[in-house]
Design an enzyme around this catalytic site. Structure first.
Site, PDB file in Angstrom:
ATOM      1  N   HIS A  13       8.064 -25.876  18.698  1.00  0.00           N
ATOM      2  CA  HIS A  13       9.109 -24.881  18.407  1.00  0.00           C
ATOM      3  C   HIS A  13       8.439 -23.714  17.685  1.00  0.00           C
ATOM      4  CE1 HIS A  13      12.355 -27.777  19.351  1.00  0.00           C
ATOM      5  NE2 HIS A  13      11.512 -28.661  18.874  1.00  0.00           N
ATOM      6  N   ARG A  15       9.955 -20.683  17.266  1.00  0.00           N
ATOM      7  CA  ARG A  15      11.019 -19.968  16.531  1.00  0.00           C
ATOM      8  C   ARG A  15      11.165 -18.493  16.894  1.00  0.00           C
ATOM      9  NH1 ARG A  15      13.127 -24.760  15.398  1.00  0.00           N
ATOM     10  NH2 ARG A  15      12.228 -25.843  13.627  1.00  0.00           N
ATOM     11  N   ASP A 100      16.475 -29.373  24.106  1.00  0.00           N
ATOM     12  CA  ASP A 100      15.949 -30.022  22.901  1.00  0.00           C
ATOM     13  C   ASP A 100      16.534 -29.425  21.628  1.00  0.00           C
ATOM     14  OD1 ASP A 100      14.430 -31.685  21.225  1.00  0.00           O
ATOM     15  OD2 ASP A 100      13.076 -30.029  20.870  1.00  0.00           O
ATOM     16  N   ASN A 199      14.294 -35.284  13.394  1.00  0.00           N
ATOM     17  CA  ASN A 199      15.164 -35.895  14.379  1.00  0.00           C
ATOM     18  C   ASN A 199      14.372 -36.264  15.628  1.00  0.00           C
ATOM     19  OD1 ASN A 199      17.791 -36.705  14.484  1.00  0.00           O
ATOM     20  ND2 ASN A 199      18.653 -34.660  14.681  1.00  0.00           N
ATOM     21  N   ASP A 226       6.170 -32.169  18.454  1.00  0.00           N
ATOM     22  CA  ASP A 226       7.489 -31.684  18.039  1.00  0.00           C
ATOM     23  C   ASP A 226       7.338 -30.784  16.798  1.00  0.00           C
ATOM     24  OD1 ASP A 226      10.170 -31.166  17.967  1.00  0.00           O
ATOM     25  OD2 ASP A 226      10.795 -33.202  17.425  1.00  0.00           O
ATOM     26  N   PHE A 244      16.289 -30.490   9.923  1.00  0.00           N
ATOM     27  CA  PHE A 244      15.425 -31.521  10.495  1.00  0.00           C
ATOM     28  C   PHE A 244      14.137 -30.901  11.026  1.00  0.00           C
ATOM     29  CE2 PHE A 244      19.741 -33.187  11.007  1.00  0.00           C
ATOM     30  CZ  PHE A 244      19.599 -34.501  10.564  1.00  0.00           C
TER      31      PHE A 244
HETATM   32 ZN   LIG Z   1      14.199 -33.074  19.892  1.00  0.00          ZN
HETATM   33 ZN   LIG Z   2      11.844 -30.683  19.341  1.00  0.00          ZN
END
Ligand SMILES: [Zn+2]
Ligand SMILES: [Zn+2]
Length: 343
Positions: A13, A15, A100, A199, A226, A244
């Site tokens: 991610h 962002r 996601d 998460n 992740d 999270f």
């Molecule tokens: Zn996820």
């Molecule tokens: Zn993710």
């Protein structure tokens, strides 16, 4: 020192657009390079969500040290109600589809998504929450539609048992876990607080051992990070209200090497399969011989988030002693990271 093919992270991610105080494509790319990665897949849960060809092209056009692949949203604005424009996003160059961060709960809509994805030659990478229930649903949908489902960040023994059985039946599924699921348990919340909140959440010791066993027997195909950056202010809100997610690009190789290869749980070759070869196969990547990373496996060091290239510091691994520091990362023959302290 060891040289390995450039690592491929199927799950990050960055962002951008929308929350660049946490991370942006440039800093995320530098964090990836500093972790030995040469290719990453950016998830679509930005603000706005990446759910159109225009947004895919906007994100893909940003300069990054590494090769940046874009995952398109399954549903418009991740609303779980109406499918995004898969064909348009495919023209824009997406590598896969995912909501996601949110689970697309509507089974009929997910089936339509799977049929369309298969038609277009795309696969779905799904965030499964509640985990085992959605894993079971996605296995059924993969069976019914023939669409390839890649199941994200698997953390539970029960989910892994379902995946193992489905794979034995020849169903078109693959899955990933993240380093925190084979290195930590929910105990880490006591010492690390909100920096161990993600998460799916950390689980029991039995689950952690099941994840390791699934890595060993091939049920788990991929280790992904992740990488989910959040600001120190956000994580300072405490375990209850903090968002999270943990960052992982700059610790993934060293943790995996130290926790899996050094105790003899898997071979170095197997680790390279999990972090480079298998994700590249799933993504159908053209491998460039000029993509590689060099790691120092002979010297211990302590993880120090102050050295991170990421904008964020939300790691549960601060101060942990590991082996496998990145010395150099090369992308398409070009030096993109060089640890100047190494001599
Ligand atoms: Zn996820
Ligand atoms: Zn993710």
């Amino acid at each position: 020192l060891i040289a390995v093919p450039g690592l491929v992270d199927m799950h990050v991610h960055f962002r951008e657009p929308g929350q660049t105080y946490k991370e942006d494509i440039a800093t995320g790319g530098q964090a990836a390079a500093r972790g030995g990665f040469t290719t990453v897949c950016c998830m679509a849960n930005t603000l706005p969500a990446i759910d159109s060809r225009e947004l895919v092209e906007l994100v893909a056009s940003k300069a990054a040290a590494i090769e940046l692949l874009v995952v398109g949203a399954l549903s418009k604005g991740l609303n779980g109600k109406e499918l995004a424009d898969f064909a348009g996003m495919k023209q824009g160059g997406i590598c896969a589809l995912s909501d996601d961060g949110k689970t697309l709960m509507d089974r009929d809509l997910m089936k339509q998504a799977a049929l369309q994805a298969k038609e277009l030659g795309l696969f779905i990478t799904d965030h499964c929450e509640p985990e085992t229930e959605i894993v079971a649903r996605d296995i059924e949908l993969a069976r019914e539609t023939g669409c390839h489902f890649h199941l994200q960040h698997i953390s539970l023994k029960e989910s892994l048992e379902l995946i193992k059985t489905a794979k034995a039946e020849g169903i078109n599924i693959t899955c990933e876990t993240a380093p925190h699921y084979f290195t930590l348990t929910s105990e880490a919340l006591k010492s690390q607080g909100a920096n161990a909140k993600m998460n799916p959440p950390l689980k029991s010791e039995a689950d952690r051992l099941a994840v390791i066993e699934a890595i060993q027997d091939g049920t788990i195909d991929v280790i992904a990070t992740d990488h989910a950056p959040h600001s120190q202010e956000e994580k300072a809100q405490g375990v209850e209200s903090a968002p999270f997610g943990v960052i992982g690009l700059e610790t993934a190789f060293a943790l995996s090497y130290t926790k899996l290869v050094m105790p003899g749980l898997i071979s170095l070759q197997k680790l390279i399969e999990l972090m480079s070869i298998n994700p590249a196969k799933i993504l159908n990547l053209h491998r460039d011989e000029g993509d590689f990373a060099i790691f120092d496996i002979g010297t211990a060091y302590k993880i120090n988030s102050k050295e991170f290239a990421s904008k964020s510091r939300n790691t549960p691994f601060e101060g942990m002693e590991v082996y496998g520091r990145t010395v150099m990362t090369v992308s398409k023959g070009r030096l993109i990271y060089n640890d100047r302290s190494f001599n």
